[in-house]
Design a protein around this motif. Structure first.
Motif, PDB file in Angstrom:
ATOM      1  N   THR A  63      28.809  -7.569 -31.684  1.00  0.00           N
ATOM      2  CA  THR A  63      27.387  -7.906 -31.752  1.00  0.00           C
ATOM      3  C   THR A  63      26.540  -6.651 -31.939  1.00  0.00           C
ATOM      4  N   ALA A  64      25.374  -6.859 -32.568  1.00  0.00           N
ATOM      5  CA  ALA A  64      24.432  -5.762 -32.840  1.00  0.00           C
ATOM      6  C   ALA A  64      23.038  -6.266 -32.513  1.00  0.00           C
ATOM      7  N   SER A  65      22.225  -5.453 -31.877  1.00  0.00           N
ATOM      8  CA  SER A  65      20.857  -5.905 -31.578  1.00  0.00           C
ATOM      9  C   SER A  65      20.032  -5.985 -32.872  1.00  0.00           C
ATOM     10  N   GLY A  66      20.435  -5.197 -33.862  1.00  0.00           N
ATOM     11  CA  GLY A  66      19.635  -5.116 -35.098  1.00  0.00           C
ATOM     12  C   GLY A  66      18.643  -3.972 -35.040  1.00  0.00           C
ATOM     13  N   GLY A  67      18.477  -3.382 -33.849  1.00  0.00           N
ATOM     14  CA  GLY A  67      17.604  -2.207 -33.707  1.00  0.00           C
ATOM     15  C   GLY A  67      16.130  -2.549 -33.814  1.00  0.00           C
ATOM     16  N   PRO A  68      15.266  -1.530 -33.744  1.00  0.00           N
ATOM     17  CA  PRO A  68      13.815  -1.769 -33.725  1.00  0.00           C
ATOM     18  C   PRO A  68      13.265  -2.264 -35.064  1.00  0.00           C
ATOM     19  N   GLN A 121      34.049  -8.620 -37.573  1.00  0.00           N
ATOM     20  CA  GLN A 121      32.803  -9.134 -38.145  1.00  0.00           C
ATOM     21  C   GLN A 121      31.619  -8.692 -37.280  1.00  0.00           C
ATOM     22  N   VAL A 122      30.569  -8.221 -37.942  1.00  0.00           N
ATOM     23  CA  VAL A 122      29.361  -7.813 -37.213  1.00  0.00           C
ATOM     24  C   VAL A 122      28.388  -9.000 -37.165  1.00  0.00           C
ATOM     25  N   VAL A 123      27.904  -9.309 -35.977  1.00  0.00           N
ATOM     26  CA  VAL A 123      26.952 -10.409 -35.806  1.00  0.00           C
ATOM     27  C   VAL A 123      25.687  -9.857 -35.147  1.00  0.00           C
ATOM     28  N   VAL A 124      24.547 -10.029 -35.786  1.00  0.00           N
ATOM     29  CA  VAL A 124      23.307  -9.564 -35.165  1.00  0.00           C
ATOM     30  C   VAL A 124      22.881 -10.580 -34.092  1.00  0.00           C
ATOM     31  N   HIS A 125      22.619 -10.029 -32.917  1.00  0.00           N
ATOM     32  CA  HIS A 125      22.262 -10.854 -31.758  1.00  0.00           C
ATOM     33  C   HIS A 125      21.186 -10.071 -30.996  1.00  0.00           C
ATOM     34  N   PRO A 126      19.907 -10.330 -31.347  1.00  0.00           N
ATOM     35  CA  PRO A 126      18.817  -9.449 -30.916  1.00  0.00           C
ATOM     36  C   PRO A 126      18.660  -9.312 -29.400  1.00  0.00           C
ATOM     37  N   GLN A 127      19.102 -10.280 -28.615  1.00  0.00           N
ATOM     38  CA  GLN A 127      18.854 -10.211 -27.176  1.00  0.00           C
ATOM     39  C   GLN A 127      19.837  -9.298 -26.434  1.00  0.00           C
ATOM     40  N   SER A 128      20.908  -8.872 -27.091  1.00  0.00           N
ATOM     41  CA  SER A 128      21.930  -7.990 -26.479  1.00  0.00           C
ATOM     42  C   SER A 128      22.418  -8.506 -25.119  1.00  0.00           C
ATOM     43  N   ILE A 129      22.723  -9.786 -25.062  1.00  0.00           N
ATOM     44  CA  ILE A 129      23.280 -10.364 -23.822  1.00  0.00           C
ATOM     45  C   ILE A 129      24.790 -10.553 -23.978  1.00  0.00           C
ATOM     46  N   ILE A 130      25.185 -11.051 -25.162  1.00  0.00           N
ATOM     47  CA  ILE A 130      26.617 -11.088 -25.486  1.00  0.00           C
ATOM     48  C   ILE A 130      26.963  -9.709 -26.021  1.00  0.00           C
ATOM     49  N   HIS A 131      27.871  -9.005 -25.358  1.00  0.00           N
ATOM     50  CA  HIS A 131      28.132  -7.613 -25.761  1.00  0.00           C
ATOM     51  C   HIS A 131      29.206  -7.496 -26.831  1.00  0.00           C
ATOM     52  N   SER A 132      29.946  -8.549 -27.065  1.00  0.00           N
ATOM     53  CA  SER A 132      30.890  -8.734 -28.169  1.00  0.00           C
ATOM     54  C   SER A 132      31.857  -9.853 -27.799  1.00  0.00           C
ATOM     55  N   MET A 133      32.674 -10.284 -28.772  1.00  0.00           N
ATOM     56  CA  MET A 133      33.507 -11.463 -28.555  1.00  0.00           C
ATOM     57  C   MET A 133      34.844 -11.317 -29.274  1.00  0.00           C
ATOM     58  N   VAL A 134      35.815 -12.133 -28.820  1.00  0.00           N
ATOM     59  CA  VAL A 134      37.102 -12.194 -29.519  1.00  0.00           C
ATOM     60  C   VAL A 134      37.355 -13.649 -29.890  1.00  0.00           C
ATOM     61  N   GLU A 135      37.657 -13.871 -31.168  1.00  0.00           N
ATOM     62  CA  GLU A 135      38.045 -15.216 -31.599  1.00  0.00           C
ATOM     63  C   GLU A 135      39.568 -15.260 -31.676  1.00  0.00           C
ATOM     64  N   TYR A 136      40.153 -16.317 -31.132  1.00  0.00           N
ATOM     65  CA  TYR A 136      41.616 -16.468 -31.128  1.00  0.00           C
ATOM     66  C   TYR A 136      42.059 -17.456 -32.210  1.00  0.00           C
ATOM     67  N   VAL A 137      43.375 -17.496 -32.453  1.00  0.00           N
ATOM     68  CA  VAL A 137      43.901 -18.301 -33.564  1.00  0.00           C
ATOM     69  C   VAL A 137      43.574 -19.790 -33.446  1.00  0.00           C
ATOM     70  N   ASP A 138      43.345 -20.255 -32.224  1.00  0.00           N
ATOM     71  CA  ASP A 138      43.026 -21.682 -32.056  1.00  0.00           C
ATOM     72  C   ASP A 138      41.531 -21.956 -32.207  1.00  0.00           C
ATOM     73  N   GLY A 139      40.757 -20.912 -32.562  1.00  0.00           N
ATOM     74  CA  GLY A 139      39.309 -21.104 -32.730  1.00  0.00           C
ATOM     75  C   GLY A 139      38.532 -20.859 -31.444  1.00  0.00           C
ATOM     76  N   GLY A 140      39.252 -20.714 -30.332  1.00  0.00           N
ATOM     77  CA  GLY A 140      38.567 -20.417 -29.068  1.00  0.00           C
ATOM     78  C   GLY A 140      37.975 -19.010 -29.125  1.00  0.00           C
ATOM     79  N   ILE A 141      36.793 -18.874 -28.526  1.00  0.00           N
ATOM     80  CA  ILE A 141      36.141 -17.555 -28.517  1.00  0.00           C
ATOM     81  C   ILE A 141      35.869 -17.155 -27.073  1.00  0.00           C
ATOM     82  N   ILE A 142      36.260 -15.938 -26.731  1.00  0.00           N
ATOM     83  CA  ILE A 142      35.959 -15.406 -25.402  1.00  0.00           C
ATOM     84  C   ILE A 142      34.979 -14.247 -25.571  1.00  0.00           C
ATOM     85  N   ALA A 143      33.881 -14.319 -24.804  1.00  0.00           N
ATOM     86  CA  ALA A 143      32.844 -13.292 -24.919  1.00  0.00           C
ATOM     87  C   ALA A 143      32.613 -12.653 -23.558  1.00  0.00           C
TER      88      ALA A 143
END
Ligand code: NDP
Ligand code: MG
Length: 386
Positions: free
Chosen positions: A171-176, A234-256
């Motif tokens: 995740t990326a805040s996207g900056g100012p 993959q870079v995902v812009v997430h302006p609130q910076s609450i999710i600090h990053s995530m992992v997607e697994y082969v079954d589609g499950g995502i742990i953040a």
């Protein structure tokens, strides 16, 4: 008692690491290093009583020796001091909170002495990941990420099988300047770029967040740290910076991993891994937060990220050129000698001019760094001054 040494103790990450030491009496500081901030280093020595410290130059070390005449502390200047602190016999873990490629050699020295590394210094893996990761594996040393995104991924991988990972989502805040056009970016001033919406950090990395270069460096760092292909990041812009990053697994499950934007959690997690310790401070209040949002990064406006991806794909010595050119360009911007949009321009000029080395050793990396600086100082200077 866990004994730690810190490179860059007077910086943003360094001082926050010492706040954690203050809150955890079973941590003991044995070595500290700074660049030029003699006043703060003196205070730190008096409070934390390390037995070895270092400043960048000899004159500063002599001055510190006089000031600390009443204390038992060894003071060693420059690279010799950095290496001595990195290799200290009694330290178990080295926090690399120094900024720049100067962090590479001490990190290698510490790994060779089987110290675990709490890695904040991005430049180490970006430029020398192909040397550091195999060496750490050979020496049985853990590289524990301090950067919040990498810590989040590391936390999201706990208890899982590496083969089950399909994607890392950084995740990326996207900056100012998120949402601005190139035309608008041509007008921005240093003061605007130094206002990060969520994180309080050193100046260099704050500018890197505004250009999105920081996210590019983090992609390269993640590739080495977690041993994945670039196309799995993959870079995902997430302006609130609450999710600090995530992992997607082969079954589609995502742990953040989620939390308030505070570097103390990733620093503390690295220092005590695999244990978690209580930590004071604000927690996420979902009722107050309301919603969180996501966007695709705008790589046509924030060319720094696009260039980072190009450097990452090219590999070899190209990430070193990307990083060195950016360091120099950012320092020129901080000195108000170039404009904001000239930062990616300088990087691109240097990358275009570079003859890539396939598998650079440390000497090649440091020489490439110097050559990149020289190129900017000579050939491109007339183009970049306004
Ligand atoms: P700062 O600029 O705040 O601190 C850098 C530290 O390194 C200071 O102690 C400084 O000493 C020292 N230093 C700088 N140059 C030299 C030199 N030539 N020789 C010896 N010491 C030197 O940086 P940050 O704490 O922000 O960042 C440190 C690293 O961590 C960077 O690689 C950054 O990318 C990474 N990082 C930082 C994050 C953050 O939140 N700040 C988040 C994730 C990663 P002095 O004070 O005397 O100048
Ligand atoms: Mg980060």
């Amino acid at each position: 008692m866990k004994k730690i040494a810190i490179l860059g103790s007077t910086g943003s990450i360094g001082t926050q690491t010492l706040e954690i030491v203050r809150d955890n009496p079973d941590l003991q500081v044995v070595g500290l290093t700074a660049g030029t901030n003699i006043d703060l280093l003196e205070k730190q020595v008096r409070e934390f009583r390390p037995r070895l410290v270092s400043l960048q130059n000899e004159a500063a070390c002599r001055e510190l020796k006089i000031r600390l005449a009443d204390m038992e502390v060894q003071i060693v200047p420059g690279m010799e001091g950095l290496l001595a602190v990195a290799e200290m016999e009694d330290s178990e873990i080295l926090v690399t909170a120094i900024v720049g490629m100067i962090g590479i050699q001490p990190t290698i020295a510490a790994i060779k002495k089987r110290k675990d590394i709490a890695l904040a210094n991005k430049e180490t893996l970006v430029t020398a990941g192909h040397i550091i990761m195999p060496l750490a594996a050979k020496m049985g040393v853990s590289i524990l990420p301090v950067d919040s995104e990498h810590s989040a991924i590391f936390q999201s991988l706990q208890g899982e099988n590496k083969e089950s990972v399909s994607k890392l989502l950084i995740t990326a805040s996207g900056g100012p300047f998120r949402g601005r056009t190139r035309q608008e970016l041509s007008q921005v001033q240093l003061e605007d770029a130094l206002k990060h919406p969520n994180w309080s950090m050193g100046h260099k990395i704050t500018i890197d967040s505004a250009t999105l270069v920081n996210k590019g460096l983090e992609v390269m760092e993640a590739k080495w740290l977690f041993g994945v292909d670039l196309n799995q990041i993959q870079v995902v812009v997430h302006p609130q910076s609450i999710i600090h990053s995530m992992v997607e697994y082969v079954d589609g499950g995502i742990i953040a991993q989620l939390g308030t934007p505070d570097m103390k959690l990733p620093i503390q997690y690295a220092l005590f891994y695999p244990d978690r310790r209580p930590m004071a401070g604000k927690k996420v209040d979902f009722y107050a937060l309301g919603n969180i949002t996501f966007e695709k990064p705008d790589m046509e406006t924030f060319v720094g990220l696009k260039l980072a991806m190009r450097a990452a794909v090219d590999g070899g010595s190209m990430p070193t050129v990307f990083n060195a050119a950016n360091e120099k360009a950012v320092s020129l911007f901080l000195d108000r000698k170039v404009q904001f949009l000239q930062i990616p321009e300088i990087i691109e000029m240097c990358m275009d001019a570079h003859h890539r080395i396939e598998n650079p050793n440390v000497e090649d990396i440091l020489r490439t760094e110097q050559e990149t600086y020289e190129l900017i100082n000579t050939k491109f200077m007339e183009k970049i001054y306004y």
